[in-house]
Design a protein around this motif. Structure first.
Motif, mmCIF file in Angstrom:
data_model
loop_
_atom_site.group_PDB
_atom_site.id
_atom_site.type_symbol
_atom_site.label_atom_id
_atom_site.label_comp_id
_atom_site.label_asym_id
_atom_site.label_seq_id
_atom_site.Cartn_x
_atom_site.Cartn_y
_atom_site.Cartn_z
ATOM 1 N N ILE A 1 0.854 -1.187 0.000
ATOM 2 C CA ILE A 1 0.000 0.000 0.000
ATOM 3 C C ILE A 1 0.893 1.242 0.000
ATOM 4 O O ILE A 1 1.771 1.379 0.852
ATOM 5 N N PHE A 2 0.639 2.131 -0.945
ATOM 6 C CA PHE A 2 1.363 3.397 -0.987
ATOM 7 C C PHE A 2 0.568 4.488 -0.268
ATOM 8 O O PHE A 2 -0.523 4.242 0.234
ATOM 9 N N HIS A 3 1.095 5.692 -0.257
ATOM 10 C CA HIS A 3 0.497 6.801 0.478
ATOM 11 C C HIS A 3 -0.813 7.279 -0.156
ATOM 12 O O HIS A 3 -1.075 7.053 -1.332
ATOM 13 N N GLN A 4 -1.638 7.921 0.679
ATOM 14 C CA GLN A 4 -2.911 8.524 0.291
ATOM 15 C C GLN A 4 -3.937 7.518 -0.218
ATOM 16 O O GLN A 4 -4.811 7.860 -1.012
ATOM 17 N N VAL A 5 -3.858 6.277 0.227
ATOM 18 C CA VAL A 5 -4.811 5.230 -0.170
ATOM 19 C C VAL A 5 -5.960 5.207 0.829
ATOM 20 O O VAL A 5 -5.755 5.301 2.030
ATOM 21 N N THR A 6 -7.180 5.072 0.304
ATOM 22 C CA THR A 6 -8.370 4.913 1.137
ATOM 23 C C THR A 6 -9.025 3.591 0.808
ATOM 24 O O THR A 6 -9.289 3.308 -0.359
ATOM 25 N N ILE A 7 -9.272 2.796 1.826
ATOM 26 C CA ILE A 7 -10.005 1.539 1.685
ATOM 27 C C ILE A 7 -11.175 1.651 2.641
ATOM 28 O O ILE A 7 -11.005 1.537 3.858
ATOM 29 N N GLY A 8 -12.375 1.956 2.097
ATOM 30 C CA GLY A 8 -13.479 2.286 2.979
ATOM 31 C C GLY A 8 -14.824 1.777 2.533
ATOM 32 O O GLY A 8 -14.987 1.188 1.464
ATOM 33 N N MET A 9 -15.806 2.055 3.382
ATOM 34 C CA MET A 9 -17.191 1.638 3.171
ATOM 35 C C MET A 9 -17.959 2.729 2.453
ATOM 36 O O MET A 9 -17.564 3.893 2.474
ATOM 37 N N ASN A 10 -19.087 2.332 1.844
ATOM 38 C CA ASN A 10 -20.031 3.320 1.349
ATOM 39 C C ASN A 10 -20.656 4.019 2.537
ATOM 40 O O ASN A 10 -20.870 3.418 3.586
ATOM 41 N N GLU A 11 -20.998 5.268 2.394
ATOM 42 C CA GLU A 11 -21.570 6.040 3.502
ATOM 43 C C GLU A 11 -22.872 5.444 4.003
ATOM 44 O O GLU A 11 -23.159 5.475 5.187
ATOM 45 N N GLY A 12 -23.686 4.887 3.129
ATOM 46 C CA GLY A 12 -24.982 4.360 3.536
ATOM 47 C C GLY A 12 -24.912 3.066 4.323
ATOM 48 O O GLY A 12 -25.848 2.700 5.011
ATOM 49 N N ASN A 13 -23.785 2.340 4.243
ATOM 50 C CA ASN A 13 -23.663 1.048 4.921
ATOM 51 C C ASN A 13 -23.018 1.229 6.275
ATOM 52 O O ASN A 13 -21.847 1.528 6.372
ATOM 53 N N ARG A 14 -23.771 1.037 7.315
ATOM 54 C CA ARG A 14 -23.257 1.205 8.670
ATOM 55 C C ARG A 14 -23.186 -0.106 9.453
ATOM 56 O O ARG A 14 -22.813 -0.125 10.584
ATOM 57 N N LYS A 15 -23.587 -1.215 8.826
ATOM 58 C CA LYS A 15 -23.545 -2.502 9.505
ATOM 59 C C LYS A 15 -22.141 -3.076 9.421
ATOM 60 O O LYS A 15 -21.410 -2.851 8.462
ATOM 61 N N ILE B 1 -13.633 1.464 -2.569
ATOM 62 C CA ILE B 1 -14.805 1.831 -1.779
ATOM 63 C C ILE B 1 -15.948 0.856 -2.016
ATOM 64 O O ILE B 1 -16.234 0.492 -3.152
ATOM 65 N N GLY B 2 -16.610 0.472 -0.944
ATOM 66 C CA GLY B 2 -17.817 -0.336 -1.021
ATOM 67 C C GLY B 2 -17.587 -1.801 -0.718
ATOM 68 O O GLY B 2 -16.473 -2.241 -0.449
ATOM 69 N N GLY B 3 -18.647 -2.563 -0.758
ATOM 70 C CA GLY B 3 -18.606 -3.984 -0.466
ATOM 71 C C GLY B 3 -18.130 -4.784 -1.658
ATOM 72 O O GLY B 3 -18.882 -5.569 -2.227
#
Length: 182
Positions: free
Chosen positions: A96-110, A131-133
């Motif tokens: 993984i290099f710098h400034q990488v985001t591995i995240g969820m969609n905003e609507g998914n909170r489970k 981003i996302g599932g």
């Protein structure tokens, strides 16, 4: 945990700052998933979160939450601005290099809903967003600043915003390069 730390140290090319960030993460992760009594676990995690906040979050703007599941041999080349979801799953021997985001969609909170799952031997270039599932297969290369929001099969190279899969033919000839939109 010792084997994980040895592989992380080797993968980080014996660089101390990325290894230190992974050391804090590995200790916190082992405490989170241990069977230590809750009062002791809460105290230890609180102390580790303070250490993590100072060194990881404030100095390097990197978030490696203790709940994330990261395989052995994670290589962080430049540990600046890396953001992981608390429930992200990353396989073995990833880079993984710098400034990488591995995240969820905003609507998914489970928990575990909408969380990226990344396979083994994945290379994630600087500035990439996953981003996302979605599921990223094994041996995938994600180019710099790629925005990946859909599943990626194994053994592919992904580039662009929005991401496209580049699949080389067996002859590896440039004239036979296939580009698939996802």
């Amino acid at each position: 945990m010792v084997e994980l730390l040895k592989s992380d140290y080797s993968a980080c090319l014996r660089r101390k700052i990325p290894f230190f960030l992974l050391l804090i993460y590995r200790i916190g992760n082992s405490v989170v998933y241990s069977k230590i009594p809750k009062p002791i676990k809460k105290l230890v995690i609180l102390i580790l979160k303070v250490i993590q906040k100072i060194f990881s979050d404030i100095l390097f703007h990197t978030e490696l939450p203790f709940g994330a599941k990261i395989g052995k041999g994670l290589r962080i080349n430049h540990p600046y601005g890396i953001i992981l979801s608390e429930f992200a799953k990353i396989g073995d021997n990833c880079t993984i290099f710098h400034q990488v985001t591995i995240g969820m969609n905003e609507g998914n909170r489970k928990i575990n809903d909408g969380v990226p799952q990344i396979g083994n031997n994945v290379y994630i270039g600087c500035g990439a967003k996953i981003i996302g599932g979605i599921t990223i297969g094994d041996n995938v290369k994600i180019g710099a600043n790629a925005v990946v929001t859909k599943n990626i099969p194994s053994n592919c190279t992904v580039v662009g915003n929005p991401a496209i899969i580049i699949d080389k033919c067996k002859e590896n000839s440039v004239s036979e390069l296939k580009v698939y939109s996802i």
